[in-house]
Design an enzyme around this catalytic site. Structure first.
Site, mmCIF file in Angstrom:
data_model
loop_
_atom_site.group_PDB
_atom_site.id
_atom_site.type_symbol
_atom_site.label_atom_id
_atom_site.label_comp_id
_atom_site.label_asym_id
_atom_site.label_seq_id
_atom_site.Cartn_x
_atom_site.Cartn_y
_atom_site.Cartn_z
ATOM 1 N N ASN A 1 -9.454 -1.060 3.910
ATOM 2 C CA ASN A 1 -9.587 -2.511 3.987
ATOM 3 C C ASN A 1 -8.354 -3.083 4.690
ATOM 4 O O ASN A 1 -7.261 -2.922 4.182
ATOM 5 C CB ASN A 1 -9.709 -3.095 2.571
ATOM 6 C CG ASN A 1 -10.073 -4.566 2.593
ATOM 7 O OD1 ASN A 1 -10.465 -5.100 3.629
ATOM 8 N ND2 ASN A 1 -9.922 -5.227 1.470
ATOM 9 N N ASP B 1 0.015 0.898 6.480
ATOM 10 C CA ASP B 1 -0.873 0.632 5.341
ATOM 11 C C ASP B 1 -1.152 1.933 4.571
ATOM 12 O O ASP B 1 -2.265 2.170 4.092
ATOM 13 C CB ASP B 1 -2.184 -0.033 5.781
ATOM 14 C CG ASP B 1 -2.911 -0.688 4.600
ATOM 15 O OD1 ASP B 1 -2.352 -0.720 3.484
ATOM 16 O OD2 ASP B 1 -4.043 -1.161 4.804
ATOM 17 N N HIS C 1 4.591 -1.627 5.804
ATOM 18 C CA HIS C 1 3.406 -1.732 4.954
ATOM 19 C C HIS C 1 3.082 -0.393 4.294
ATOM 20 O O HIS C 1 2.237 0.356 4.761
ATOM 21 C CB HIS C 1 2.237 -2.198 5.836
ATOM 22 C CG HIS C 1 1.084 -2.745 5.053
ATOM 23 N ND1 HIS C 1 0.365 -3.825 5.479
ATOM 24 C CD2 HIS C 1 0.530 -2.360 3.892
ATOM 25 C CE1 HIS C 1 -0.590 -4.075 4.603
ATOM 26 N NE2 HIS C 1 -0.516 -3.202 3.631
ATOM 27 N N ASP D 1 -0.863 -8.653 -0.763
ATOM 28 C CA ASP D 1 -1.653 -7.637 -0.049
ATOM 29 C C ASP D 1 -2.565 -6.835 -0.969
ATOM 30 O O ASP D 1 -2.188 -6.459 -2.082
ATOM 31 C CB ASP D 1 -0.749 -6.668 0.701
ATOM 32 C CG ASP D 1 -1.577 -5.634 1.457
ATOM 33 O OD1 ASP D 1 -2.407 -6.038 2.271
ATOM 34 O OD2 ASP D 1 -1.407 -4.430 1.192
ATOM 35 N N HIS E 1 -2.036 -5.976 9.016
ATOM 36 C CA HIS E 1 -3.156 -5.131 9.472
ATOM 37 C C HIS E 1 -4.335 -5.868 10.104
ATOM 38 O O HIS E 1 -5.464 -5.771 9.626
ATOM 39 C CB HIS E 1 -3.664 -4.216 8.351
ATOM 40 C CG HIS E 1 -3.932 -4.863 7.017
ATOM 41 N ND1 HIS E 1 -4.588 -6.058 6.871
ATOM 42 C CD2 HIS E 1 -3.635 -4.438 5.765
ATOM 43 C CE1 HIS E 1 -4.689 -6.341 5.592
ATOM 44 N NE2 HIS E 1 -4.119 -5.375 4.905
ATOM 45 N N HIS F 1 -4.626 7.564 -2.696
ATOM 46 C CA HIS F 1 -5.539 7.551 -3.839
ATOM 47 C C HIS F 1 -5.806 8.997 -4.223
ATOM 48 O O HIS F 1 -6.006 9.839 -3.355
ATOM 49 C CB HIS F 1 -6.860 6.861 -3.495
ATOM 50 C CG HIS F 1 -6.735 5.395 -3.260
ATOM 51 N ND1 HIS F 1 -6.464 4.501 -4.272
ATOM 52 C CD2 HIS F 1 -6.820 4.661 -2.132
ATOM 53 C CE1 HIS F 1 -6.403 3.275 -3.774
ATOM 54 N NE2 HIS F 1 -6.603 3.342 -2.468
ATOM 55 N N ASN G 1 1.529 -4.545 -4.768
ATOM 56 C CA ASN G 1 0.307 -4.444 -5.600
ATOM 57 C C ASN G 1 0.370 -3.232 -6.521
ATOM 58 O O ASN G 1 -0.534 -2.411 -6.568
ATOM 59 C CB ASN G 1 -0.956 -4.420 -4.741
ATOM 60 C CG ASN G 1 -1.049 -3.198 -3.848
ATOM 61 O OD1 ASN G 1 -0.021 -2.617 -3.499
ATOM 62 N ND2 ASN G 1 -2.249 -2.796 -3.481
ATOM 63 N N LEU H 1 3.492 2.383 -2.356
ATOM 64 C CA LEU H 1 4.195 3.507 -2.988
ATOM 65 C C LEU H 1 3.632 3.818 -4.374
ATOM 66 O O LEU H 1 3.946 4.850 -4.950
ATOM 67 C CB LEU H 1 5.689 3.206 -3.081
ATOM 68 C CG LEU H 1 6.373 2.782 -1.761
ATOM 69 C CD1 LEU H 1 7.885 2.719 -1.949
ATOM 70 C CD2 LEU H 1 6.020 3.702 -0.605
#
Lengths: 521, 362
Positions: A294, A321, A77, A168, A248, A325, A111, A80
């Protein structure tokens, strides 16, 4: 077909012939057991294991004294961010973070922008993966544009060897569509992975709903938002017979549902994230969006339930996960900042600390209702205003309720003090080997990357085996510095905190991509 | 044990982010000091030189005329300079981040940020981004500390009158055992959170009155006496009925079947007021929605002290700004009889001191 597909779905880096390497002085550890052995690696394969190996002329020697030599870790998970958010992360930078964290393979979440809901985008990411420092596998989207409205071309994507499909970042809200997706996936031999979040119940919550969200005035997402979709999907798995993986999981209730389903023989697997094993909702007390993720950081009782689920074998994998950012995105009001935190370079140490050493969660003590009330917002102290020193705790907690009269319900009878550490009792700790299993061979099998599935990852470490090896020091302490992590972003919740457990060396396809904690390219 | 000391991430500084920061002693101090400012407000020229040379910036990223005007009036009556930001008039509207805006303004030499934002926690974030004082003027559903302080000041006045005492002769012991009902949309109300904290700290017995859909997800740890969905059951046993606004602009309308049904269950009507004790008071943080949470005739009753709340707002905010921005000498003399505020000799020294500091920062 599975064999061909399994290999084709990954971009493996190759930069010419790898050198001959001897990993010397470590304890080899894999699914089959552990033994003291030096490891000779040549041409991308393990050639020999022996407690005292002769070093061939010209071989590179890597010191593994005090370390574990294990199959490279496999992350189910990872975000990238490429294509579309290269300011946050690229396949290359993420892969560098991955190998520094001990990972020889990562599964790229779809995503992206555009999302991996189409063969051309999947090919592009796989192509980027071929230049990466580790194996990059790809997950495809379940629905077109991850919009939850119609099925993505799963058969075409499966033709590239893609084995995992997920929207996801969001769960598939429409139960009817999810049922069709499972029916369709079953015939393709692929696995659907769900981000369990009922959007209507979550209602835009930015943290776990509980004592802390109530005190902080932040919109909360209750654990029920996750559990409702877990329950729905388990019913759909029962209906369709299609296998499913739960991403998750973060709440005690979700694990209880999965435990019952597994006991009933349903073909399901689940993962938990390292931060959910080590951090609680109390981290949000300072309103720092770094801790917005999340599913959200939850209560201490949930942390304990997740640890217990790992120790009892219910949880099949720990997955990062990893969600980079850029700073400007996280320097925003909590309800505007995007959820997610870095994970690849801290996962080994955090997981080991939580599951093997049984370390208390950060913020554990504050993770009680009284903590939420007493501590208020750190840093808000009006120096000089409060007059005579701190207010006695008895006073600041308000008065104990008196027996109810009329239609009144005493508050504590209604909600009470949040369960503190005693609520979960003693959680058994795990052996280091079982912890590595949660990070390596067990996720490798879920990703379809295991050797018996035609892949290369998850061991075993035997002559003739693939030389994807991590050399892990379980005892070395270090202090995390967000600025020096390999990711393009810095949003680690561990910045400035001390962890124990490092990655000394890393071999991918026999190439020493990390030596003495330094990436080699 | 908290592993990361709080002051590493959030250095202590002179800010008011939560009314809980004050504790009972701090609240009492604000109330005592605001007595002086109430008196000053009655003068022909309601202005003192206490904060001459200091600059207060109001940063209101959520529309609010009343609170902003109240803070700006308070600052001007203390002779502070005021600069004002709203999204419409600033580069926030051009996409500049709040952090950059705050740091830009701080670089101009502002001493204090008064921050209103629709998101909980923004004042705490601003306090991390700048070394200046920060006053929370309302953040999301979290807190509105000065509202709770002005409400406490108003309650104290009413209680003093009820007891036939001069306000200045009373202290916060009047709050001990005071029975307060907070009625309505507690879940989405920063006013409710700050008032529960302040009144709880002062020893009042607060009962929350609301339908379950307007209560927060958890009340664990809240310093309240009880919670009920039955307003009529508590009316006869309270000293203060604090009516919250139904925040329909935040979607609270969707939390009850209809305004009609909400009003039937929780609207404060004349019939309900008649069941309250004769000297019990009615409060509302404003703006009132007459006919929904409070009936038109109730809003204008003598026992409804809404305008008094507003009037006290300026004095209480003067007290907060003075405590945050006044010099140590001024604060010391405040304890000795408020000489600094009134422009006595101690005040002259204090102002000079403040100007010196202000110049140094410019």
């Amino acid at each position: 077909m599975a064999e061909r597909a399994g290999r084709a779905a990954t971009g493996s880096s190759s930069t010419g012939p790898a050198p001959t390497v001897v990993v010397r002085g470590g304890t080899v550890l894999d699914e089959q057991g552990e033994r003291r052995a030096d490891v000779l690696v040549r041409d991308g394969r393990v050639v020999a294991l022996h407690p005292d190996l002769d070093v061939p002329a010209g071989a590179t020697v890597l010191d593994a004294g005090g370390c574990l030599v294990a199959p490279g870790l496999v992350d189910l998970h990872s975000h990238l961010r490429q294509p579309g958010a290269e300011e946050a992360e690229t396949v290359e930078t993420a892969s560098r973070a991955a190998v520094l964290g001990g990972y020889s393979a990562v599964v790229a979440m779809p995503n992206t922008d555009p999302p991996i809901d189409d063969v051309s985008v999947a090919r592009h990411v796989l192509e980027l993966g071929r230049e990466a420092l580790c194996t990059v596998s790809v997950a495809g989207a379940i629905t077109v544009g991850r919009a939850g409205e119609r099925l993505a071309p799963m058969a075409e994507l499966a033709g590239l060897g893609i084995r995992l499909f997920t929207d996801d970042g969001a769960g598939v809200q429409d139960g009817g569509l999810m049922r069709r997706a499972l029916q369709y996936a079953r015939a393709l031999g692929v696995v659907l992975a769900q981000h369990c979040e009922d959007r209507a119940i979550a209602a835009g919550g930015v943290m776990h709903e509980g004592a802390w969200s109530s005190r902080l005035g932040l919109p909360g997402a209750p654990a029920a938002a996750e559990e409702a979709m877990v329950a729905r999907d388990l019913a759909l798995v029962g209906l369709t017979g299609a296998p499913m993986h739960f991403l998750h999981l973060s709440s005690a209730g979700s694990l209880a549902l999965v435990a019952a389903a597994k006991a009933g023989g349903l073909p399901v697997t689940c993962e938990v994230a390292p931060h959910h094993l080590a951090l609680t909702e109390a981290e949000l007390a300072g309103y720092d969006p770094i801790f917005k993720v999340n599913p959200p950081l939850r209560a201490w009782r949930d942390v304990l339930a997740l640890r217990r689920g790992c120790a009892e074998g219910l949880v099949d994998a720990v997955a990062t996960d990893h969600a980079p950012h850029p700073p400007e995105a996280k320097d925003a009001p909590l309800d505007h900042a995007p959820p997610g935190m870095l994970g690849l370079q801290t996962a080994w140490a955090v997981t080991l600390g939580a599951l093997h050493r049984g370390e208390p969660a950060y913020g554990e003590v504050e993770a009680t209702a009284e903590g939420a009330w007493d501590r208020a917002v750190p840093g808000g102290a009006m120096r000089g205003m409060a007059g005579g020193g701190p207010v006695p705790a008895e006073r600041s907690r308000g008065h104990l309720p008196v027996p109810a009269t009329g239609g009144q319900v005493p508050v504590r009878a209604r909600s009470g003090r949040l369960p503190a550490r005693d609520s979960g009792g003693q959680v058994p700790t795990m052996t280091v080997r079982d912890v590595v299993g949660l990070l390596s061979w067990r996720p490798a099998r879920i990703a379809g990357l295991a050797v018996d599935q035609g892949g290369e990852h998850g061991g075993p470490v035997v002559p003739g085996g693939f030389a994807h090896l991590c050399v892990l020091d379980p005892a070395e302490p270090w202090t995390v510095d967000g600025a020096t992590l390999a990711s393009r972003s810095r949003n680690t919740p561990w910045h400035g905190r001390r962890l124990t457990g490092t990655v000394r060396h890393m071999l991918v396809a026999g190439e020493p991509v990390v030596v003495a904690g330094e990436a080699q390219r | 044990m908290t592993t990361v000391p709080a002051d590493v991430l959030h250095p202590p500084r002179t800010s008011l982010l939560s009314v809980a920061d004050l504790g009972a002693e701090g609240i009492a101090r604000v109330l005592r000091l605001s007595d002086h400012f109430v008196e000053i407000g009655r003068r022909p020229i309601p202005k003192v030189p206490a904060l001459r040379g200091r600059t207060v910036a109001t940063v209101f990223v959520e529309p609010s005329t009343r609170t902003r005007l109240s803070f700006e009036t308070a600052a001007r009556r203390l002779s502070a300079d005021v600069v004002s930001f709203t999204p419409d008039t600033s580069s926030l509207g051009k996409g500049e981040s709040l952090r950059d805006t705050v740091q830009t303004v701080a670089a101009m030499g502002v001493d204090c940020f008064v921050v209103r934002h629709a998101s909980a926690g923004v004042p705490a974030q601003v306090a991390r981004w700048t070394s200046r004082s920060v006053v929370n003027a309302g953040d999301g559903w979290h807190e509105h500390p000065t509202q709770a302080l002005l409400d406490c000041a108003t309650i104290r006045q009413a209680l003093a009158e009820r007891a036939g005492l001069r306000v200045a002769d009373t202290g916060v012991e009047l709050f001990d055992g005071l029975r307060v009902a907070v009625v309505g949309d507690v879940a989405h109300s920063r006013v409710a959170r700050s008032n529960v904290l302040a009144l709880g700290a002062l020893g009042a017995r607060v009962t929350l009155v609301a339908p379950g859909s307007l209560l927060p997800g958890s009340l664990a740890g809240w310093p309240v006496h009880g919670v009920t969905a039955d307003l009529d059951a508590v009316l006869g046993e309270i000293d203060v009925c604090y009516v919250l606004r139904l925040q329909t602009e935040r979607g609270a309308g969707a939390f009850v079947p209809s305004l009609r049904e909400y009003t039937a269950g929780y609207g404060l009507t004349a019939r309900r007021v008649a069941r309250m004790a004769g000297d019990a008071i009615v409060m509302h943080p404003g703006p009132m929605v007459r006919g929904v949470e409070i009936a038109d005739d109730v809003a204008d009753l003598p026992r409804t002290v809404v305008l008094r709340q507003v009037a006290n707002g300026v004095a209480v905010r003067m007290a907060v700004l003075f405590l945050l921005l006044g010099s140590d000498e001024q604060l010391a003399s405040d304890e000795l009889g408020a000489g600094a505020i009134h422009g006595g000799s101690a005040g002259a020294r204090g102002s000079a001191h403040a100007e010196k500091r202000g110049a140094g920062r410019g």
